[in-house]
Design a protein around this motif. Sequence first.
Motif, PDB file in Angstrom:
ATOM      1  N   LEU A  72       0.957  -1.161   0.060  1.00 35.18           N
ATOM      2  CA  LEU A  72      -0.127   0.039  -0.079  1.00 35.18           C
ATOM      3  C   LEU A  72       1.023   1.294   0.034  1.00 35.18           C
ATOM      4  CD1 LEU A  72      -2.967   1.379   0.178  1.00 35.18           C
ATOM      5  CD2 LEU A  72      -2.553   0.935   2.761  1.00 35.18           C
ATOM      6  N   VAL A  73       1.849   1.244   0.783  1.00 35.90           N
ATOM      7  CA  VAL A  73       2.875   2.341   0.921  1.00 35.90           C
ATOM      8  C   VAL A  73       3.385   2.839  -0.352  1.00 35.90           C
ATOM      9  CG1 VAL A  73       4.747   3.360   2.133  1.00 35.90           C
ATOM     10  CG2 VAL A  73       3.144   2.296   3.354  1.00 35.90           C
ATOM     11  N   ALA A  74       4.040   1.462  -1.060  1.00 34.46           N
ATOM     12  CA  ALA A  74       4.723   1.556  -2.273  1.00 34.46           C
ATOM     13  C   ALA A  74       3.932   2.137  -3.497  1.00 34.46           C
ATOM     14  CB  ALA A  74       5.346   0.375  -2.558  1.00 34.46           C
ATOM     15  N   LEU A  75       2.784   1.615  -3.490  1.00 36.78           N
ATOM     16  CA  LEU A  75       1.678   1.854  -4.567  1.00 36.78           C
ATOM     17  C   LEU A  75       1.300   3.537  -4.504  1.00 36.78           C
ATOM     18  CD1 LEU A  75       0.146   1.287  -6.910  1.00 36.78           C
ATOM     19  CD2 LEU A  75      -1.702   0.283  -5.522  1.00 36.78           C
ATOM     20  N   ALA A  76       0.903   3.841  -3.228  1.00 33.46           N
ATOM     21  CA  ALA A  76       0.630   5.327  -2.906  1.00 33.46           C
ATOM     22  C   ALA A  76       1.733   6.305  -3.254  1.00 33.46           C
ATOM     23  CB  ALA A  76       0.108   5.658  -1.504  1.00 33.46           C
ATOM     24  N   ALA A  77       3.002   5.804  -3.222  1.00 35.20           N
ATOM     25  CA  ALA A  77       4.058   6.740  -3.562  1.00 35.20           C
ATOM     26  C   ALA A  77       4.259   6.828  -5.034  1.00 35.20           C
ATOM     27  CB  ALA A  77       5.390   6.014  -2.880  1.00 35.20           C
ATOM     28  N   ARG A  78       3.943   5.627  -5.617  1.00 37.02           N
ATOM     29  CA  ARG A  78       3.994   5.773  -7.262  1.00 37.02           C
ATOM     30  C   ARG A  78       2.841   6.496  -7.870  1.00 37.02           C
ATOM     31  NH1 ARG A  78       3.455  -0.605  -8.161  1.00 37.02           N
ATOM     32  NH2 ARG A  78       2.657   0.521 -10.300  1.00 37.02           N
ATOM     33  N   VAL A  79       1.541   6.533  -7.153  1.00 35.68           N
ATOM     34  CA  VAL A  79       0.471   7.211  -7.523  1.00 35.68           C
ATOM     35  C   VAL A  79       0.597   8.864  -7.314  1.00 35.68           C
ATOM     36  CG1 VAL A  79      -2.126   7.496  -7.124  1.00 35.68           C
ATOM     37  CG2 VAL A  79      -1.173   5.461  -7.313  1.00 35.68           C
ATOM     38  N   ARG A  80       1.142   9.112  -6.280  1.00 32.60           N
ATOM     39  CA  ARG A  80       1.459  10.375  -5.674  1.00 32.60           C
ATOM     40  C   ARG A  80       2.541  11.221  -6.656  1.00 32.60           C
ATOM     41  NH1 ARG A  80       2.627   9.266  -1.189  1.00 32.60           N
ATOM     42  NH2 ARG A  80       0.497   9.452  -0.125  1.00 32.60           N
ATOM     43  N   ARG A  81       3.352  10.137  -7.023  1.00 30.61           N
ATOM     44  CA  ARG A  81       4.518  10.963  -8.054  1.00 30.61           C
ATOM     45  C   ARG A  81       3.865  11.339  -9.290  1.00 30.61           C
ATOM     46  NH1 ARG A  81       8.910  13.878  -8.945  1.00 30.61           N
ATOM     47  NH2 ARG A  81       9.520  13.385 -11.025  1.00 30.61           N
ATOM     48  N   ILE A  82       2.763  10.604  -9.987  1.00 29.04           N
ATOM     49  CA  ILE A  82       2.289  10.992 -11.256  1.00 29.04           C
ATOM     50  C   ILE A  82       1.463  12.087 -10.833  1.00 29.04           C
ATOM     51  CG2 ILE A  82       0.714  10.336 -12.899  1.00 29.04           C
ATOM     52  CD1 ILE A  82       1.676   7.415 -12.713  1.00 29.04           C
TER      53      ILE A  82
END
Length: 365
Positions: free
Chosen positions: A181-191
């Motif tokens: 969840l943390v890793a996916l949220a970081a990727r989404v936040r980057r875009i």
Amino acid sequence: MLRRKGSAARTWLVLDGEGKRKVVEASKQIIMRRTGVSTRDLRVLDPLLSYPSTIVGRDRAMLINLEHIKAIITAHEVLLLNSTDHSVVPFVQHLHQRILTHHRATQQQPQEDRDETKQLDDMKILPFEFLTLEACLEAACTALENEAEILEQETYPALDKLTSKISTLNLEGIRLVKSRLVALAARVRRIRDELEHWLDNNEDMAELYLTEKIPPEISLERGGDSASDDEDDQNAGTDESAETKNTFDVEELEMLLGAYFVQIGGTLNKLSRLREYVDDTEDYINIALDEKQNRLLQIGVKFSTSKVLLSAFICVTAIFSINIHIDLFDTGMPQFLATCFGGTAACIFIYFVAITWFKHQGLVD
């Protein structure tokens, strides 16, 4: 294909504005001459380097590094680096169909309408670079949204299972889910941050209007390696277009980027709610564990109290086992039994008195 000595060649899939596609093997120098990007720009697309998702705008091209999509977009073609990956193959097929549809619509549109308003019925035809950019954004945002939905479907049952039974196995499962969840949220936040950066700066968005910056006298028909032949003419026209690039109406691109900014924001909100649910469950688990620990401590207090009293009673019985003579031994069995039962009753009474006092002090329930 020309190749400089010592330069590593890579395989690129090229899709032009007519929907034609071909696979070429080109070195960095050839790609740089063809698209006008620099060596530093190409590092953004290097699969061996962990560059975050980003969109880079240059005078003749834009570089796209969005999740599994790694591409260079010009005003007349798109170059895909990892087109053979299983995750990219559906995107290539979808992009090819969109380019074919765009080309047919452009051919059907009257020339005078294309020069004046670029309107087809009530729909405005996007420039080639925006069509390709939209396809890349759609693929990246959709992929992240699908990952978020899959993670959500796995998280809620795991959390419910943990709340019903706290075990090491269930806790380990939640730990893995939280890491994902943390890793996916970081990727989404980057875009999302990347799109927000472009939306906040009109001058940067104007840089992405590649078609508008091409001088009319320069043909868009270029071969794979002949693009460098008219590079001087391209650069000559660039100075003129640079003076007017800030006058472009960026509303079209702003609407495009804004739509996917809203979509990726919705995915991030979904992940944020999921993270809050995980945190709330962790708080509940911590409270439950604290309650169990308090119960164990209370049981420990009760056992310790009974142990002290039992030890005192053992001392009394130990006195009777000493090989000495006292008057109690001469009184007979009734007095001996009375002493034993009296000591037992006294211990039990003292125990209940102690527990009552502990409850009064709030040490036990």
